[in-house]
Motif scaffolding. Sequence first.
Motif, PDB file in Angstrom:
ATOM      1  N   ASP A   1       0.828  -1.204   0.000  1.00 38.29           N
ATOM      2  CA  ASP A   1       0.000   0.000   0.000  1.00 38.29           C
ATOM      3  C   ASP A   1       0.868   1.261   0.000  1.00 38.29           C
ATOM      4  N   ARG A   2       0.881   1.970  -1.126  1.00 38.69           N
ATOM      5  CA  ARG A   2       1.659   3.218  -1.215  1.00 38.69           C
ATOM      6  C   ARG A   2       0.949   4.393  -0.546  1.00 38.69           C
ATOM      7  N   PHE A   3      -0.316   4.213  -0.182  1.00 40.78           N
ATOM      8  CA  PHE A   3      -1.070   5.302   0.432  1.00 40.78           C
ATOM      9  C   PHE A   3      -1.390   4.989   1.902  1.00 40.78           C
ATOM     10  N   SER A   4      -0.596   4.169   2.535  1.00 42.35           N
ATOM     11  CA  SER A   4      -0.818   3.849   3.943  1.00 42.35           C
ATOM     12  C   SER A   4      -0.529   5.074   4.803  1.00 42.35           C
ATOM     13  N   THR A   5      -1.034   5.069   6.024  1.00 42.99           N
ATOM     14  CA  THR A   5      -0.803   6.200   6.935  1.00 42.99           C
ATOM     15  C   THR A   5       0.669   6.318   7.311  1.00 42.99           C
ATOM     16  N   GLU A   6       1.441   5.241   7.125  1.00 39.07           N
ATOM     17  CA  GLU A   6       2.870   5.266   7.454  1.00 39.07           C
ATOM     18  C   GLU A   6       3.734   5.610   6.248  1.00 39.07           C
ATOM     19  N   ARG A   7       3.128   6.025   5.155  1.00 38.75           N
ATOM     20  CA  ARG A   7       3.905   6.305   3.947  1.00 38.75           C
ATOM     21  C   ARG A   7       4.858   7.474   4.167  1.00 38.75           C
ATOM     22  N   THR A   8       5.917   7.505   3.401  1.00 34.56           N
ATOM     23  CA  THR A   8       6.887   8.596   3.449  1.00 34.56           C
ATOM     24  C   THR A   8       6.246   9.875   2.940  1.00 34.56           C
ATOM     25  N   ARG A   9       6.395  10.946   3.714  1.00 32.52           N
ATOM     26  CA  ARG A   9       5.837  12.235   3.313  1.00 32.52           C
ATOM     27  C   ARG A   9       6.945  13.146   2.791  1.00 32.52           C
ATOM     28  N   PRO A  10       6.616  14.067   1.882  1.00 32.06           N
ATOM     29  CA  PRO A  10       7.630  14.993   1.361  1.00 32.06           C
ATOM     30  C   PRO A  10       8.079  15.987   2.417  1.00 32.06           C
ATOM     31  N   MET A  11       9.278  16.522   2.248  1.00 30.89           N
ATOM     32  CA  MET A  11       9.801  17.508   3.193  1.00 30.89           C
ATOM     33  C   MET A  11       8.997  18.805   3.139  1.00 30.89           C
ATOM     34  N   LEU A  12       8.504  19.121   1.927  1.00 30.24           N
ATOM     35  CA  LEU A  12       7.709  20.334   1.756  1.00 30.24           C
ATOM     36  C   LEU A  12       6.236  20.005   1.837  1.00 30.24           C
ATOM     37  N   SER A  13       5.436  20.919   2.346  1.00 33.31           N
ATOM     38  CA  SER A  13       3.999  20.748   2.319  1.00 33.31           C
ATOM     39  C   SER A  13       3.519  20.900   0.882  1.00 33.31           C
ATOM     40  N   PHE A  14       2.253  20.554   0.625  1.00 32.29           N
ATOM     41  CA  PHE A  14       1.709  20.674  -0.720  1.00 32.29           C
ATOM     42  C   PHE A  14       1.786  22.120  -1.213  1.00 32.29           C
ATOM     43  N   GLU A  15       1.461  23.082  -0.334  1.00 32.59           N
ATOM     44  CA  GLU A  15       1.500  24.496  -0.704  1.00 32.59           C
ATOM     45  C   GLU A  15       2.937  24.941  -0.972  1.00 32.59           C
ATOM     46  N   GLU A  16       3.887  24.515  -0.099  1.00 33.08           N
ATOM     47  CA  GLU A  16       5.286  24.890  -0.287  1.00 33.08           C
ATOM     48  C   GLU A  16       5.852  24.292  -1.564  1.00 33.08           C
ATOM     49  N   SER A  17       5.450  23.063  -1.872  1.00 30.21           N
ATOM     50  CA  SER A  17       5.909  22.413  -3.096  1.00 30.21           C
ATOM     51  C   SER A  17       5.434  23.176  -4.323  1.00 30.21           C
ATOM     52  N   GLY A  18       4.171  23.640  -4.296  1.00 32.41           N
ATOM     53  CA  GLY A  18       3.642  24.410  -5.414  1.00 32.41           C
ATOM     54  C   GLY A  18       4.401  25.707  -5.630  1.00 32.41           C
TER      55      GLY A  18
END
Length: 260
Positions: free
Chosen positions: A230-247
């Motif tokens: 499961d690539r969308f599990s709650t334990e998945r690796t998150r990006p260093m930047l938030s979605f807004e910061e990434s944009g």
Amino acid sequence: MPATKVNWSERDSIQQTYLPELEKIISRLFSEKIIHLSFWNPMMRGETLEISRQQRDNLYIPTANIASLVHIDTDVGAYEKIQDVLAIIDKNRVRCDSSPSTSSTFEDVADAIVSGRKQFAILNFWRNIGETPVRRVPLSIYSPRYDGDAAFPDAAPNVESSKWYMFPNATRDEVIVFYQYDRERKQPSDLWHCAIEVEENEESDSVHRRKSFDIRAFIVFDEEVSSNNDRFSTERTRPMLSFEESGCFCDKQAAKRTQE
């Protein structure tokens, strides 16, 4: 896929003529039962086009220049929860009355993904809509391969086995379909892509400038994903930047590239 009479700048024409063709392609690609299908984020791109925001009346297709930076359309793992992904899709959705999306609400979809652990995927459908085959800046796709069971963003691709694929001379009668995400880890799906400039053998003119249309499909299958894959599990690796910061970062990089 034979060319049809589609007005690529009008949303109604896309809905009534083009989407039914894409549904047929999806039914041929997947044998699994589909419980939800939404088409979203239509975009007409060209070397002479500029970014246009979606019209308030929602009648016309947004435009943009070609994407010369290597990218993935949607980093699903950057979202906190599936409802955030669905909100973006719903905001940019192109409705097709014959698709399974008409019989399920996004609340039902979210429940199926969270509680039912249903598999979901995002595909990109890319098509040349120019008068001639693509000669300049053709679509190019990077297909990564990994060592072992790990995948992006938990591992870097093996550069020896990963490959670039270029699609020069794509005609108006062809559509290129490629993954952007799949919840099932065993399915390679992080296909990075961009427009790559190539040297031309003939004198360039405006007739041969690239013009294309792309649209994404969000598909939910009636298949449960195991916890190990499961690539969308709650334990998945998150990006260093938030979605807004990434944009913001991507916008700055694109502006910098334009100025060079």
